[in-house]
Design a protein around this motif. Sequence first.
Motif, mmCIF file in Angstrom:
data_model
loop_
_atom_site.group_PDB
_atom_site.id
_atom_site.type_symbol
_atom_site.label_atom_id
_atom_site.label_comp_id
_atom_site.label_asym_id
_atom_site.label_seq_id
_atom_site.Cartn_x
_atom_site.Cartn_y
_atom_site.Cartn_z
ATOM 1 N N MET A 1 16.087 27.056 59.952
ATOM 2 C CA MET A 1 15.790 25.887 59.180
ATOM 3 C C MET A 1 16.964 24.933 59.093
ATOM 4 O O MET A 1 16.776 23.759 58.933
ATOM 5 N N SER A 2 18.162 25.449 59.129
ATOM 6 C CA SER A 2 19.318 24.587 58.978
ATOM 7 C C SER A 2 19.587 23.744 60.211
ATOM 8 O O SER A 2 20.378 22.820 60.159
ATOM 9 N N GLU A 3 18.909 24.008 61.340
ATOM 10 C CA GLU A 3 19.131 23.222 62.557
ATOM 11 C C GLU A 3 18.367 21.897 62.553
ATOM 12 O O GLU A 3 18.601 21.044 63.395
ATOM 13 N N LEU A 4 17.445 21.723 61.623
ATOM 14 C CA LEU A 4 16.663 20.497 61.587
ATOM 15 C C LEU A 4 17.526 19.332 61.104
ATOM 16 O O LEU A 4 18.303 19.478 60.166
ATOM 17 N N PRO A 5 17.370 18.185 61.745
ATOM 18 C CA PRO A 5 18.155 17.021 61.290
ATOM 19 C C PRO A 5 17.624 16.515 59.954
ATOM 20 O O PRO A 5 16.450 16.624 59.646
ATOM 21 N N ARG A 6 18.519 15.988 59.173
ATOM 22 C CA ARG A 6 18.140 15.420 57.882
ATOM 23 C C ARG A 6 17.648 13.982 58.116
ATOM 24 O O ARG A 6 18.380 13.158 58.664
ATOM 25 N N VAL A 7 16.437 13.704 57.694
ATOM 26 C CA VAL A 7 15.832 12.396 57.891
ATOM 27 C C VAL A 7 15.623 11.759 56.523
ATOM 28 O O VAL A 7 15.050 12.359 55.627
ATOM 29 N N ALA A 8 16.101 10.539 56.381
ATOM 30 C CA ALA A 8 15.941 9.801 55.132
ATOM 31 C C ALA A 8 15.259 8.463 55.437
ATOM 32 O O ALA A 8 15.535 7.839 56.463
ATOM 33 N N PRO A 9 14.354 8.028 54.578
ATOM 34 C CA PRO A 9 13.708 6.734 54.818
ATOM 35 C C PRO A 9 14.723 5.601 54.723
ATOM 36 O O PRO A 9 15.649 5.647 53.929
ATOM 37 N N GLN A 10 14.509 4.599 55.555
ATOM 38 C CA GLN A 10 15.410 3.443 55.566
ATOM 39 C C GLN A 10 14.628 2.208 55.177
ATOM 40 O O GLN A 10 13.445 2.080 55.473
ATOM 41 N N ALA A 11 15.297 1.290 54.528
ATOM 42 C CA ALA A 11 14.677 0.018 54.173
ATOM 43 C C ALA A 11 14.467 -0.800 55.436
ATOM 44 O O ALA A 11 15.245 -0.695 56.392
#
Length: 130
Positions: A1-11
């Motif tokens: 699970m720790s290999e997944l990239p962190r994705v955050a929404p962008q404006a």
Amino acid sequence: MSELPRVAPQAPAEPAPGTRAPLSGIDILAFVCELFAFATLAIWGFASWPFPWNIVAGIGAPLAAILVWALFVSPRAVFAVHPFVRGAVELLVYVSATIAWWAMGQAWIGLAFGVIAVTTGVFAGRRRFA
């Protein structure tokens, strides 16, 4: 699970200064509804009044609607009002055109226009808040 990239929404990206966002289908449909409302008020004025008054109403009704639109609803409106006031003024113009169709005995055209104009206004308004 720790290999997944962190994705955050962008404006969404802001357009460069001096430019504006590209037009969408909703913007074009809203503009067509606006023009249809003004044309409806002109047709109502010329068709529903006797001779000397039909010229006054045929020119005055759409002119008053255009003036109100330019003061409050236009993208370059004279008065910067709360978005709900802007929506209420826009709705007032659309309701006026719908009632004009009903007064001319074309209730189905008025109803269809009212539904299309209000739906378009809701989608365009939601895009302005996004």
